[in-house]
Structure formats: C-alpha cells, structure tokens
Scaffold this motif. Structure first.
Motif, PDB file in Angstrom:
ATOM      1  N   ALA A 175      80.232  31.441  67.012  1.00  0.00           N
ATOM      2  CA  ALA A 175      81.497  31.948  67.542  1.00  0.00           C
ATOM      3  C   ALA A 175      82.668  31.160  66.934  1.00  0.00           C
ATOM      4  N   ALA A 176      82.504  29.835  66.883  1.00  0.00           N
ATOM      5  CA  ALA A 176      83.586  29.000  66.350  1.00  0.00           C
ATOM      6  C   ALA A 176      83.800  29.294  64.873  1.00  0.00           C
ATOM      7  N   ARG A 177      82.703  29.457  64.131  1.00  0.00           N
ATOM      8  CA  ARG A 177      82.844  29.750  62.704  1.00  0.00           C
ATOM      9  C   ARG A 177      83.623  31.039  62.490  1.00  0.00           C
ATOM     10  N   TRP A 178      83.287  32.025  63.319  1.00  0.00           N
ATOM     11  CA  TRP A 178      83.976  33.298  63.154  1.00  0.00           C
ATOM     12  C   TRP A 178      85.446  33.187  63.551  1.00  0.00           C
ATOM     13  N   MET A 179      85.705  32.538  64.698  1.00  0.00           N
ATOM     14  CA  MET A 179      87.076  32.441  65.180  1.00  0.00           C
ATOM     15  C   MET A 179      87.953  31.675  64.202  1.00  0.00           C
ATOM     16  N   VAL A 180      87.363  30.671  63.570  1.00  0.00           N
ATOM     17  CA  VAL A 180      88.153  29.822  62.692  1.00  0.00           C
ATOM     18  C   VAL A 180      88.205  30.398  61.271  1.00  0.00           C
ATOM     19  N   GLY A 181      87.171  31.189  60.941  1.00  0.00           N
ATOM     20  CA  GLY A 181      87.068  31.648  59.563  1.00  0.00           C
ATOM     21  C   GLY A 181      87.638  33.031  59.309  1.00  0.00           C
ATOM     22  N   SER A 182      87.626  33.867  60.350  1.00  0.00           N
ATOM     23  CA  SER A 182      87.963  35.267  60.128  1.00  0.00           C
ATOM     24  C   SER A 182      89.441  35.454  59.768  1.00  0.00           C
ATOM     25  N   ARG A 183      89.680  36.284  58.721  1.00  0.00           N
ATOM     26  CA  ARG A 183      91.062  36.635  58.361  1.00  0.00           C
ATOM     27  C   ARG A 183      91.433  37.988  58.936  1.00  0.00           C
ATOM     28  N   ASP A 184      90.413  38.787  59.239  1.00  0.00           N
ATOM     29  CA  ASP A 184      90.695  40.127  59.757  1.00  0.00           C
ATOM     30  C   ASP A 184      89.715  40.451  60.847  1.00  0.00           C
ATOM     31  N   PRO A 185      90.009  40.334  62.086  1.00  0.00           N
ATOM     32  CA  PRO A 185      91.319  39.907  62.573  1.00  0.00           C
ATOM     33  C   PRO A 185      91.450  38.378  62.527  1.00  0.00           C
ATOM     34  N   VAL A 186      92.673  37.935  62.513  1.00  0.00           N
ATOM     35  CA  VAL A 186      92.910  36.498  62.611  1.00  0.00           C
ATOM     36  C   VAL A 186      92.770  36.089  64.075  1.00  0.00           C
ATOM     37  N   VAL A 187      91.886  35.168  64.344  1.00  0.00           N
ATOM     38  CA  VAL A 187      91.720  34.714  65.723  1.00  0.00           C
ATOM     39  C   VAL A 187      92.379  33.351  65.886  1.00  0.00           C
ATOM     40  N   LEU A 188      91.774  32.348  65.283  1.00  0.00           N
ATOM     41  CA  LEU A 188      92.357  31.011  65.397  1.00  0.00           C
ATOM     42  C   LEU A 188      92.603  30.407  64.024  1.00  0.00           C
ATOM     43  N   ARG A 189      92.408  31.190  62.981  1.00  0.00           N
ATOM     44  CA  ARG A 189      92.494  30.624  61.640  1.00  0.00           C
ATOM     45  C   ARG A 189      93.926  30.279  61.255  1.00  0.00           C
ATOM     46  N   ASP A 190      94.033  29.149  60.599  1.00  0.00           N
ATOM     47  CA  ASP A 190      95.297  28.792  59.968  1.00  0.00           C
ATOM     48  C   ASP A 190      95.352  29.573  58.668  1.00  0.00           C
TER      49      ASP A 190
ATOM     50  N   SER B 212      95.899  27.991  55.221  1.00  0.00           N
ATOM     51  CA  SER B 212      94.939  27.047  54.662  1.00  0.00           C
ATOM     52  C   SER B 212      93.895  27.799  53.841  1.00  0.00           C
ATOM     53  N   THR B 213      93.426  27.146  52.759  1.00  0.00           N
ATOM     54  CA  THR B 213      92.399  27.781  51.940  1.00  0.00           C
ATOM     55  C   THR B 213      91.015  27.606  52.560  1.00  0.00           C
ATOM     56  N   VAL B 214      90.840  26.548  53.344  1.00  0.00           N
ATOM     57  CA  VAL B 214      89.544  26.355  54.019  1.00  0.00           C
ATOM     58  C   VAL B 214      89.680  26.867  55.453  1.00  0.00           C
ATOM     59  N   PRO B 215      88.538  27.319  56.038  1.00  0.00           N
ATOM     60  CA  PRO B 215      88.613  27.806  57.408  1.00  0.00           C
ATOM     61  C   PRO B 215      88.892  26.652  58.370  1.00  0.00           C
ATOM     62  N   ARG B 216      90.013  26.732  59.046  1.00  0.00           N
ATOM     63  CA  ARG B 216      90.320  25.750  60.082  1.00  0.00           C
ATOM     64  C   ARG B 216      91.429  26.306  60.976  1.00  0.00           C
ATOM     65  N   THR B 217      91.651  25.654  62.106  1.00  0.00           N
ATOM     66  CA  THR B 217      92.690  26.131  63.023  1.00  0.00           C
ATOM     67  C   THR B 217      94.050  25.608  62.575  1.00  0.00           C
ATOM     68  N   ASP B 218      95.091  26.151  63.212  1.00  0.00           N
ATOM     69  CA  ASP B 218      96.447  25.655  62.957  1.00  0.00           C
ATOM     70  C   ASP B 218      96.505  24.181  63.310  1.00  0.00           C
ATOM     71  N   PRO B 219      97.338  23.413  62.601  1.00  0.00           N
ATOM     72  CA  PRO B 219      97.461  21.993  62.945  1.00  0.00           C
ATOM     73  C   PRO B 219      98.065  21.829  64.340  1.00  0.00           C
ATOM     74  N   ILE B 220      97.612  20.767  65.031  1.00  0.00           N
ATOM     75  CA  ILE B 220      98.137  20.534  66.377  1.00  0.00           C
ATOM     76  C   ILE B 220      99.538  19.945  66.284  1.00  0.00           C
ATOM     77  N   SER B 221     100.256  20.036  67.379  1.00  0.00           N
ATOM     78  CA  SER B 221     101.617  19.515  67.434  1.00  0.00           C
ATOM     79  C   SER B 221     101.620  18.001  67.211  1.00  0.00           C
ATOM     80  N   ASP B 222     102.651  17.510  66.538  1.00  0.00           N
ATOM     81  CA  ASP B 222     102.757  16.069  66.304  1.00  0.00           C
ATOM     82  C   ASP B 222     102.779  15.282  67.606  1.00  0.00           C
ATOM     83  N   THR B 223     103.296  15.913  68.650  1.00  0.00           N
ATOM     84  CA  THR B 223     103.385  15.205  69.925  1.00  0.00           C
ATOM     85  C   THR B 223     102.017  14.979  70.546  1.00  0.00           C
TER      86      THR B 223
END
Lengths: 511, 386
Positions: B176-191, B194-205
């Motif tokens: 599930a995590a691989r799909w959520m982070v990797g999928s471009r269509d639909p975009v679930v949690l992917r940044d 980024s060229t590699v599958p990963r989530t958006d960066p967290i807030s600096d705070t």
C-alpha cells in the motif's frame, strides 16, 4: 502368605534438596492388596515410580520374585510383569478401546495390525476378570469408570501380575467405587498382587489386606486392616491426633443471598451442561452440591462467578441481577471464588506469593496509586495474610511454585477470604491436599458461614459435602435432582441420586 | 585422549571467571546467553573471514573503528541504532503478554507514512516547532498504534494468531505504501517533483533538532527513544497495567478468573507495541529523512526482533542490544574499505547471534550456563525483571 512377589528393601531416593524416600521397605505377597497410605508428598508416588522403573533408587534394592530388579525404564518393569494404572489415564481419546490397549504392544499380522486377534484376547481377559469393556468403543466417549477398566485391561494385556494402582478411586462415583472394589478382589483371587495407593481411610479399611503408612519419605507404620482404625491410621499419616469430625453448630440461615432461575450454561465445546437450574443459597448456610463430575458443576460455578456467560436464565446475588457481570464486578459485590483448578485459574505459579495474594485486588487504592503499584503495601498485606492463614514459606517474595499444594491452596484461600465477604463459591477446596490442610480449610469455611456469609460448596468428595453442608443439592445432568437437609441425608441416598438422578428404586426401574 | 578433556576444563575455567566478572561487576546474569552468543558469533565470523584469506583481527579492528573510531563515527553509530530501539520494544513489550509481534516492519511503515503525511500538511509550516514536532511524533506513534492494534483485535475477536496476521499486515502496508508513494496516476502521496518515489518533504517546523552532523545525522529523537525504554520498563514492572500484561502472558486463565479483561490487555499491548515502532519511524522521518520512502525501514522491524531477543526482551537491555546492532551496521563500511571484506559479513555475524540466542541450548552447553532466571517468562515477580 509368605510367598512374596515384590520386595522393596531399604530403598532411598533423593531429589535435589529433598529426601523423597528414606530406607523404605515393603513386601508385597502374592494375591494380596497392599495399601500404601500417606499424605501428599509423603513419598508414595516416588516409591511406586521406582518399582515401575521410572526412577532409579539411590540406595537399596527392589526384588521381583526374589530376583534383583535394575529397571532402566518402565519397559523393563512391564517385562517383569509389573503394570501401573496412573491417576491420570494414559489413554488416547480418539482411539478405540482395542487400539489403546494394544498401543505399544501391537498384535500384528505381517506389517498390519491384527485387530481381530486383539479383540479376541481383550474379550477373553475381560470375561476372566469381570472387566466389562467394549473393544470397539471410542475411549473419549467412555465414562471415567470405564476408562479405568480399559487401563486395567491394558495392564493385564501385557501379562502384569503385580498391579500398581495410583489413587484409583479419586475419579469414581460411590457406586463405581463399589464395583471397582469387586474387580480388585476378583483380580487377587486369580493370583494378581496389588499395590493400592490412596489417602482415603475408609477405602483402605474396606479392601486392604495389609497397610503401609508413609510419612515424610519414611515408613511410619505397617499393619493389617483388622488391626487398625481410621483414627489411628490418620494419626499415623499426619503424625499427630487428627480431629475427624468437622465441628460445627447448627446453621442460622437468613435471607436468600444467591439464587439462580432456569440457568442455562454451555461448556467449552458448546454443549449445554447446565440445563435450567434453580437453586437458592441463604446467608449463614453452606449449600453443598454433590454430583458425579461433569454434570454441570464446573459451568455452574463459572457462570455464577462471571467467568462464563449464561445462555439462559438468571443469576441473582444480594438482590442484584448479576447474570452477565464480569468476574471483577461480581468480586466487588462481595463474592469470593475458590476455583476448582488451582493451577489453571487460582494462581500464577511464577509470581511471588505476594503477587498471588493480590491477584484480584491489585487495582484497589490500597495497593496502587494512579495505576502505579505500591509494592510495600502489597508486601505488608502479604506478610499479614501469610501469618493469619499459616502459609509456610521462606517469605512473601518466594515464587508460588516453590510451595507445596497445601500451602498454595492456603494462598488462594487467604486471598479469597479477606475483605467484606457476603458470598463464597468454592469448588473442590481440598482436592489433593493433606489431612492437616483439609482441617484448616474446612474450619475457615465454617467460620465464614458463622459470620453470616452464604457458601456454595461444590465437591466430588461426598464425605466433604456431608461433613460441611447444611443443605445438599444433588446435581444430575445440569439440574438439581433433589435438595435434602444434610442432617437427614445418607451416603446411600446421595449415591443413588448422583448415579441416577432419582432416589427411589421404583423410579429407576421405570427409566 | 586427554586433549578434549583439557580443552573442556579450560573452557569451563575461563567461562567460570567470566561468569563471576559478569555477575559481580555488572549483574548481567540474565544476559549470559546473549553475551556468549555474541562472543561465539564473532569467533565463527572470524573463522569465516580467515577462510576468505583476510586476517580477522584486521577486519574486526576496522569494524571497531568504523563503529566507535572517532566522535563522528560514534555519533553515526548512535544515530543508526536509535530506530532499532523502537522496533525492538515493539517485540519486547507484547512478549510479556505472551504475544509474538512480528509486525514491527509494518508498524514502522504505518507510523512513518502517517508522520510524513501530517508533517507535510500545508498548515504545519504556520506552527511553531514546539507544537509541530510533538504533532508529527504523536501522529507517527498513533499510526503505528493503530496498525499494531489491528492484529490484537483480530486475535480477540476471531482467534487469528498474531504471528500470522502481523506478517500479513506487513505485506499489506508495504505494498500500500509503495503504491501511495509511487503512483503518479492518481497521485496519492507522491512528491511529483521528485524523480524517486517519496512523499512531499515535511515542514521545516516539524524537523527534530540535530545534535551531530554525522552520517547519518544524530538528532534529538535519541532522547525520545531512550526515554521510551524507561517508560516501557516502568510500565511493565511497576504499574497495574504491566501486572495485567504479565498475568495474561503467564496464565491467561488466572487473569480472567481474577477479573482482568484479557482481551483489552491483548489489544492494548499490541497497540502499545505498534506505538513504539511508530514513534521510532516518526523520529526518523522528522529527524533524518524529512520525507517518507518505503525502503528507509527495510528490515528494521525484523532486526528489531533479533535485538529484542538478544536483550532477552528486557526493555532497558534493548538499549545496549540496539546500540550493538546499529553500530555494527554503521561500522561495516569501513571494514569493507580497509580489509576488503563485504559488509555482508556483519549480517552473517548478526544472523549467527540471533541463531545462538534462539537455540540457546547450544550456548548453555558450551559455556555451562544454567537455565535459572533466563527466560523472560520466569521472573518470580513482576518486580524481578529488567
């Protein structure tokens, strides 16, 4: 008489820290029933386990028919004609009687089992010794008494002529006990010799030719049944004068403290074993439930105490409908429960005595604050209870598993009988205990009654029921077949009720 | 034929000295088996290394310097070890209740994913660090707790064994995590940038303060996980809940009889286990990675099992075991560089350690360690342990 088949000569056996047998001697003559009597831990089992090859003696010799026996294992003992029926049967429930009997000693034709030949041999044995068994019945379907007969046939099938019976009557109804004595006597008449282990004095006097009493690993007396009395045997066993009769005054019963109405409960397999039971226990009385084990007593007790859901009917305690309460809530109402199976339910063996003494009260404010345990309060309480209930141990922090059965039970009794008690539910309170502990626990139960608590007592020991109860209900197939005043009850009447659910012979014939 | 006897007695004598030292100096008796298992594994590993033609002392010397050779390496080893504390507690805690949680791997992923999701929420950057950091940590902890609690509920409602269900749930959350982070269509949690599958960066705070700029970075998550060990130890040994957990583990029938809610204890113990893993994952997301990548936690949960068993499931001993485990992994590259030994050798040694801890009869026989007080299930009192 002088024709001895087994001689145990000055045998000593020690386990780390314990001398289980010290210079024990015993002679078994051909065709006699030799009773081995003693409290738990007196060394009876150690002694017969050496005779049966399960342990090896440190010193001394065992002779079978005059020849030294150096048994490496029970196989050697069996080969020399010794058979043993253990207290806990060594049968496989899903096998048939015939399969169980030939197990380990298979009758074969080539590579195949020859069950037909086995069946013939079993029939012949059964006929010869009056042991009615059906070779094709599945063992799991048999009653306890029948299973015991299977164990006996199994030993005889291996040509045993010295039979060791370890507490054979513990699991039988009074009627079955009488049948069993008949079987034992017919065995000796045909030349078998029997070592009979028990702690029930009545039985000893009924069947024994000779009696050897063990105490703390030593032989403290040897006598014949004619030459002794229950009182003197008990004194020998315990090493002091034993008060036999439980002393109690007439009950002063008050209002009903616990009632069930049409209670229905299922056992673990989903079979309904309590089938619409009506019962009333009044405060200030001991209500005893007699019955052959497996007639729903266990499920009744568990349902009343909140450990098992009722599938129908109601339980009322102290005016509240407690039918589907959980154990904690029932306990907090003032209901204590001394469970039937101490090691399964009553204690955590690896815990200290102190932790076992607060097993159901650890969350009270006395023993914890905001969820954090107050160990010093727990230890103080434990020390006080150990003193009050005479628990013998090195200290409250000793692991419970290091205590004897009697002291473990005292820990359970101490835990359950503290606090503001209104109702006590107690199942098999003295099973497997020695005479001294039994006396103590009986006294505690009666004192509790005299302070006005209602006591529901379930026991497989008819003697215990009759000695303690003010009223007796006989449980048969999940209901009370009858309720009688303890003062008017006779063993025979209760035995008949337990076996048939009815007290008159005419009723029986109609069934 | 006197030789084996001599060797025998010298081993006995040497291990006798060692016993006395360990008992008197460190009170480590319950951990004998673990210490000997490490020793034995290093010996066998040494044989293995010399078979390849490398001097084992050279290799081990490089490994040791890689682990603790200088301040930065030490910090890196510590940093590498920190998340293992959480994944090991995820086994150790429910173990006391008689539950074998194989699901730390999945609970880390669930916690990490939740933490990364919450950390990347747009309003997080408006919050001060004093709120954003606790939020991301709590979110990850809760995510792990939920994922850990599910097998507990399944166990109590359906009787499904937690070993099976946690293994299955590991796969569920991994894919599930691989799909959520990797999928471009639909975009679930992917940044999507980024060229590699990963989530958006967290807030600096929401980033945990750094302590040492080592490789990997040592951050203040260290204190969270060290603290967690003591909290878990206190909870197990001193609280009513710990008493209930131990009672359920030792004798569930007696627990039921004495009024404990066995099912509640099972669910809560599993959820607490998941929370430990979730906290570790959140601390990594927040302090080390700044985003979620499924591969980050690869094998971390299973290593946690080994570490917890090496620590004989005692929460405080988990710290030492996790440090050893993490620093060996962190030191291995220097061994590869200097002695030309594959870092897999370290993996082999670690596997041997676990093997000897599991098959402890071998160690007991070789080093004459007696059985008493060894099993985590044999404490005379709940006060006795840890």
């Amino acid at each position: 008489m002088a024709n001895s088949v087994l001689e145990v000569d000055n045998v000593t056996k020690t386990f780390p820290g314990v001398v289980a047998n010290e210079d024990v001697s015993l002679t078994l003559n051909e065709g006699e029933i030799h009773c081995l009597l003693g409290e738990n831990g007196a060394g009876k089992s150690t002694l017969v386990n050496m005779v049966f090859g399960l342990y090896r003696p440190d010193r001394g010799t065992i002779r079978v028919r005059g020849q030294d026996a150096h048994f490496e294992d029970s196989g050697d003992a069996i080969a020399r004609g010794i058979g043993m029926v253990h207290q806990h049967f060594q049968l496989i429930p899903v096998f048939t009687v015939a399969e169980n009997i030939i197990l380990g000693n298979e009758v074969t034709k080539g590579a195949l089992l020859d069950l037909a030949a086995a069946r013939r041999q079993i029939h012949a044995l059964a006929e010869r010794y009056g042991l009615a068994v059906d070779p094709d019945a599945t063992v799991g379907d048999l009653s306890v008494g029948e299973q015991q007969r299977v164990e006996l046939v199994k030993a005889l099938f291996r040509d045993a002529d010295i039979l060791i019976l370890d507490e054979p009557t513990a699991v039988l109804t009074p009627g079955e006990v009488d049948d069993f004595f008949g079987v034992v006597q017919s065995l000796t008449q045909q030349g078998k010799s029997i070592i009979f282990i028990t702690h029930k004095l009545r039985e000893v006097l009924a069947v024994a030719d000779r009696i050897t009493v063990l105490r703390a690993g030593r032989v403290v007396g040897s006598t014949t049944a004619e030459g002794t009395t229950q009182q003197s045997l008990a004194n020998l066993m315990v090493g002091r004068d034993v008060v036999f009769q439980v002393e109690k005054t007439t009950a002063q019963p008050g209002a009903a403290a616990m009632q069930t109405r049409g209670l229905r409960v299922q056992d673990d397999r989903g079979l309904e074993t309590v089938t619409g039971l009506d019962m009333e226990v009044r405060s200030g009385e001991i209500f005893g439930i007699a019955g052959v084990e497996g007639n729903g007593q266990r499920e009744l007790v568990e349902a009343v105490c909140g450990m098992r859901p009722a599938t129908g009917g109601r339980v009322e305690m102290l005016g509240r409908d407690t039918t589907d309460w959980n154990p904690r809530r029932v306990n907090e109402l003032g209901v204590a429960h001394i469970p039937e199976n101490r090691s399964k339910h009553g204690v955590v063996a690896q815990y200290s005595i102190a932790d076992n003494l607060v097993l159901n009260r650890y969350s009270q404010t006395k023993f914890s604050r905001r969820g954090v345990r107050n160990t010093s309060a727990i230890d103080t309480e434990a020390a006080a209870l150990m003193e009050q209930f005479d628990v013998r141990a090195t200290g409250a922090s000793a692991a419970l598993s290091t205590l004897s059965g009697g002291n473990q039970q005292k820990v359970v009794v101490a835990r359950e009988l503290t606090g503001d008690l209104r109702i006590l539910v107690v199942a098999q309170p003295t099973r497997g205990l020695d005479v001294g502990s039994i006396e103590f626990i009986h006294r505690q139960i009666i004192e509790l009654r005299d302070r006005g608590a209602a006591v529901l007592l379930v026991s497989a020991e008819l003697d215990e029921i009759m000695a303690l109860s003010d009223r007796i209900g006989v449980m048969y197939r999940g209901r009370l077949a009858a309720t009688v005043d303890a003062a008017d009850a006779t063993r025979e009447e209760l035995g008949l009720l337990m076996a048939t659910g009815s007290s008159s012979a005419t009723d029986r014939e109609q069934q | 034929m006197s030789r084996p006897g001599d060797a025998d007695s010298s081993i006995t004598r040497a291990s006798g000295h060692l016993h006395r030292f360990l008992t008197e100096a460190w009170r480590l008796q319950p951990l004998y088996v673990s210490l000997y298992a490490i020793l034995l594994s290093l010996l066998i590993g040494g044989v293995l290394i010399s078979l390849i033609g490398v001097n084992p002392l050279t290799a081990y010397w490089a490994l040791l310097r890689g682990m603790v050779g200088d301040g930065e390496r030490l910090a890196g080893s510590l940093a590498r070890s920190v998340p293992f504390i959480g994944s090991a507690l995820a086994l150790a805690l429910p173990f006391r209740a008689g539950l074998f949680n194989i699901g730390a791997e999945g609970q880390l992923l669930a916690g990490g994913l939740t933490a990364a999701y919450v950390g990347a929420l747009s309003w997080m950057s408006d919050l001060p660090g004093g709120i954003a950091i606790p939020l991301i940590i709590i979110a990850g902890t809760m995510g792990g707790a939920v994922w850990g609690g599910i097998p507990g509920v399944l166990r109590t409602k359906t009787g499904a064994h937690e070993v099976i269900s946690t293994i299955m749930l590991n796969s569920v959350v991994l894919f599930a995590a691989r799909w959520m982070v990797g999928s471009r269509d639909p975009v679930v949690l992917r940044d999507t940038e980024s060229t590699v599958p990963r989530t958006d960066p967290i807030s600096d705070t929401a980033v945990l303060p750094e302590l040492v700029d080592s490789q990997p970075v040592l951050h203040t998550g260290l204190f969270a996980l060290l603290g967690l060990c003591f909290v878990v130890a206190f909870m197990l040994n001193r609280t009513n809940f710990g008493f209930e957990i131990a009672t359920v583990g030792l004798n569930p029938h007696a627990a039921h009889y004495s009024g404990m809610n066995v099912n509640r204890v099972i669910v809560l113990a599993m959820a607490a286990a998941g929370a430990c893993a979730g906290l570790a994952a959140a601390s990594e997301i927040s302090g080390t990675n700044g985003h979620f990548q499924p591969g980050t936690f690869f094998l971390m949960g299973f290593d946690g099992i080994a570490i917890a068993l090496l620590a004989r499931t005692k929460p405080v001993a988990v710290i030492a075991a996790a440090l050893l485990w993490g620093s060996m992994l962190s030191g291995a590259p220097l061994m590869q560089q200097e002695a030309d030994m594959s870092i897999d050798v370290v993996r082999i040694i670690q596997a041997l350690v676990l093997l000897f801890v599991a098959a402890d009869a071998v160690v007991r026989y070789l080093f004459r360690v007696h059985e008493q007080g060894q099993s985590p299930f044999r404490a005379t009192s709940v006060e006795g342990a840890a």
